[in-house]
Scaffold this active site. Sequence first.
Site, mmCIF file in Angstrom:
data_model
loop_
_atom_site.group_PDB
_atom_site.id
_atom_site.type_symbol
_atom_site.label_atom_id
_atom_site.label_comp_id
_atom_site.label_asym_id
_atom_site.label_seq_id
_atom_site.Cartn_x
_atom_site.Cartn_y
_atom_site.Cartn_z
ATOM 1 N N HIS A 1 -25.020 27.198 52.302
ATOM 2 C CA HIS A 1 -24.464 28.214 51.105
ATOM 3 C C HIS A 1 -23.522 29.910 51.566
ATOM 4 O O HIS A 1 -23.195 30.542 50.698
ATOM 5 C CB HIS A 1 -25.627 28.736 49.619
ATOM 6 C CG HIS A 1 -26.222 29.449 50.587
ATOM 7 N ND1 HIS A 1 -27.961 28.767 50.117
ATOM 8 C CD2 HIS A 1 -26.784 30.805 50.967
ATOM 9 C CE1 HIS A 1 -28.938 30.457 51.321
ATOM 10 N NE2 HIS A 1 -28.255 31.666 51.574
ATOM 11 N N ASP B 1 -28.759 22.278 51.165
ATOM 12 C CA ASP B 1 -28.252 23.467 51.291
ATOM 13 C C ASP B 1 -28.762 23.736 53.309
ATOM 14 O O ASP B 1 -28.649 24.701 53.968
ATOM 15 C CB ASP B 1 -29.354 24.152 50.924
ATOM 16 C CG ASP B 1 -28.947 26.241 50.698
ATOM 17 O OD1 ASP B 1 -27.977 26.065 51.255
ATOM 18 O OD2 ASP B 1 -29.210 26.898 51.139
ATOM 19 N N SER C 1 -30.717 34.510 55.577
ATOM 20 C CA SER C 1 -30.066 33.776 54.674
ATOM 21 C C SER C 1 -29.549 32.812 56.121
ATOM 22 O O SER C 1 -29.030 33.270 56.895
ATOM 23 C CB SER C 1 -29.024 33.328 53.711
ATOM 24 O OG SER C 1 -28.901 31.735 52.447
#
Length: 361
Positions: free
Chosen positions: A147, A177, A301
């Site tokens: 992402h 992911d 992230s």
Amino acid sequence: MTENPEQYPNPQQDDAYAARSYPPPPAHQPSAAWPPPAPAAPADHVKPKRAKRPVALLAAVAIVAAVIGGGSAALAESLMDNGSNGANPAGTVSGTTVSQSSRGTVSGVAQAVSPSIVEVKATSSAGQSTGAGVIVTAAGEIVTNNHVISGAASVKVSLSDGKTYTAKVVGADPDKDLALIKVDGASGLKPASLGDSSDVAVGDQVVAIGSPEGLTGTVTSGIISALNRDVTVAKEESQGQSQDQGQDGQGQGSQGYGQQGGGDGNWPFQFGGQQFNGDTGDSTTTYKALQTDASLNPGNSGGALINMNGEIIGINSAMYSASSQSSDSSSDAGSVGLGFAIPINTVKADLAHLRAGGTNS
């Protein structure tokens, strides 16, 4: 004839005369060996030859033994690392090590692993996403979240020493992911040591490194709060990520933890039947995650969750933001101790797939 008094001794002479005459002395017996051997030195004066070796030589031998011992220990550790990683066909490598004196400390882990964590900036039509990544090979392969780079037209990577490189997406796996990118023109980078997430236990101390709010190389710490949490995330940009711009002209939302062109602060995800940080949309994927209370914020992230031996045990991927349901900007979104990371064993099992291009669904 006159008698010689010397021939007939007087019996009245003293006893000394008799002692000199009787009995006759024994005949001379020559020695079996001549000349006789020198007398042997007493045993307690004999010194072993090795005692005559110089002290400097003994010290040198001790030093060599220490070096060999240290080398053997390092080799054994390397073999153990390669054993845990080498069992996986992905062919991961070990790189970072924490010094013996600093092992088990947050500062020691941070010093050893920080050079292996990078900042990732992905630019797309929606704006710019800022996340993090973990170097897995010296040639510049970097693991991050899908992402973070999803839909990106260009990707830039900044190392801990400030050097910046252009990177390309090698492969992506939206179902997990995960994504693999590679920097152009870089060599001799410091890869991280990938650990074994099956050894992780609740209560283990961990360190997180990433780029929250663009603050590269930020270090936080905490513990493992839970294992095998079912976390559901969006595969692509979702409805929860609007295209509004902040007052400074830069996006205040996020794609993942990164600051994305618009949005409500964080990459939307679902947990326990509830939806957080916005709408995940129709295209989602669910994975088993490690839960941690280490402080994670927008920009973490794709960064590393690390054990106290300096080994990567997870890739940080989702967090709950208390302000995500309000109108506050992402700069007000802080960690409330609910963060999630993709286990590193999932990453190692997926590396060969990512190197082959993965799936870009």
